[in-house]
Design a protein around this motif. Structure first.
Motif, mmCIF file in Angstrom:
data_model
loop_
_atom_site.group_PDB
_atom_site.id
_atom_site.type_symbol
_atom_site.label_atom_id
_atom_site.label_comp_id
_atom_site.label_asym_id
_atom_site.label_seq_id
_atom_site.Cartn_x
_atom_site.Cartn_y
_atom_site.Cartn_z
ATOM 1 N N PHE A 26 -41.267 41.115 39.503
ATOM 2 C CA PHE A 26 -41.034 42.240 38.616
ATOM 3 C C PHE A 26 -41.463 41.890 37.197
ATOM 4 C CE2 PHE A 26 -37.876 42.304 41.990
ATOM 5 C CZ PHE A 26 -37.981 43.598 42.467
ATOM 6 N N SER A 27 -41.741 42.916 36.405
ATOM 7 C CA SER A 27 -42.072 42.690 35.002
ATOM 8 C C SER A 27 -40.837 42.181 34.276
ATOM 9 C CB SER A 27 -42.573 43.986 34.360
ATOM 10 O OG SER A 27 -41.517 44.906 34.244
ATOM 11 N N GLY A 28 -41.038 41.539 33.142
ATOM 12 C CA GLY A 28 -39.951 40.940 32.392
ATOM 13 C C GLY A 28 -38.865 41.902 31.970
ATOM 14 N N SER A 70 -35.745 52.008 41.536
ATOM 15 C CA SER A 70 -37.072 51.995 42.146
ATOM 16 C C SER A 70 -38.049 51.241 41.249
ATOM 17 C CB SER A 70 -37.588 53.419 42.324
ATOM 18 O OG SER A 70 -36.640 54.217 42.955
ATOM 19 N N TYR A 71 -38.986 50.545 41.896
ATOM 20 C CA TYR A 71 -39.985 49.758 41.172
ATOM 21 C C TYR A 71 -41.339 49.982 41.820
ATOM 22 C CZ TYR A 71 -35.824 47.659 39.304
ATOM 23 O OH TYR A 71 -34.618 47.488 38.689
ATOM 24 N N LEU A 108 -44.432 50.387 46.379
ATOM 25 C CA LEU A 108 -43.141 50.793 45.836
ATOM 26 C C LEU A 108 -42.033 50.002 46.519
ATOM 27 C CD1 LEU A 108 -41.878 53.226 44.107
ATOM 28 C CD2 LEU A 108 -41.790 54.452 46.260
ATOM 29 N N VAL A 109 -40.995 49.656 45.764
ATOM 30 C CA VAL A 109 -39.795 49.044 46.324
ATOM 31 C C VAL A 109 -38.622 49.896 45.869
ATOM 32 C CG1 VAL A 109 -38.275 47.041 46.303
ATOM 33 C CG2 VAL A 109 -40.729 46.719 46.361
ATOM 34 N N VAL A 110 -37.809 50.325 46.828
ATOM 35 C CA VAL A 110 -36.687 51.213 46.544
ATOM 36 C C VAL A 110 -35.398 50.537 46.991
ATOM 37 C CG1 VAL A 110 -35.699 53.487 46.999
ATOM 38 C CG2 VAL A 110 -38.187 53.204 46.929
ATOM 39 N N PHE A 111 -34.447 50.425 46.061
ATOM 40 C CA PHE A 111 -33.127 49.904 46.367
ATOM 41 C C PHE A 111 -32.197 51.096 46.557
ATOM 42 C CE2 PHE A 111 -35.193 46.512 44.050
ATOM 43 C CZ PHE A 111 -34.793 45.370 44.709
#
Length: 125
Positions: A106-108, A37-38, A44-47
């Motif tokens: 996304f962050s690095g 999850s991000y 929010l993005v959930v895989f």
């Protein structure tokens, strides 16, 4: 549905899956599990092991929420961009027929290659 044509999500950072479970648990089908999850400020993005769920919180109070389900099997192709020396952020672009390009940043610290492997394992199944 989220308007993916007008910009992408703000750069997201990995969060504990329990944060995502609070928002998407009612949408999960029997046996579906959250893999990663991000989150940005509100969205929010959930895989999961079946699909990607984009959660877009709307309105001043954040009571209105848009859930967009993007099944891996409907992806026609995708692109990942890894972090560089000066540009430490990563990107994921998914292409769906009928929807077009869906882009997430996304962050690095995000392992974008691992996300690419996850998507490949399900879309090629």
């Amino acid at each position: 549905m989220i308007d993916f044509k007008n910009g992408s999500f703000i750069k997201m950072k990995k969060v504990d899956n329990s944060v995502a479970a609070e928002k998407v648990a009612p949408l999960l089908v029997e046996g579906e599990t959250i893999i990663s999850s991000y989150k940005d400020i509100r969205d929010l993005v959930v895989f999961t092991d079946k699909r990607l769920i984009a959660v877009n919180v709307k309105g001043l109070m954040g009571r209105k929420i848009d859930y967009t389900t993007l099944p891996y099997k409907k992806i026609t192709c995708y692109s990942i961009e890894t972090a560089g020396t000066f540009d430490i952020d990563t990107e994921l672009e998914l292409y769906y027929s009928g929807v077009g390009k869906v882009k997430f940043e996304f962050s690095g610290a995000t392992d974008i290659v691992q996300i690419g492997k996850l998507i490949s394992s399900y879309m090629l199944d």
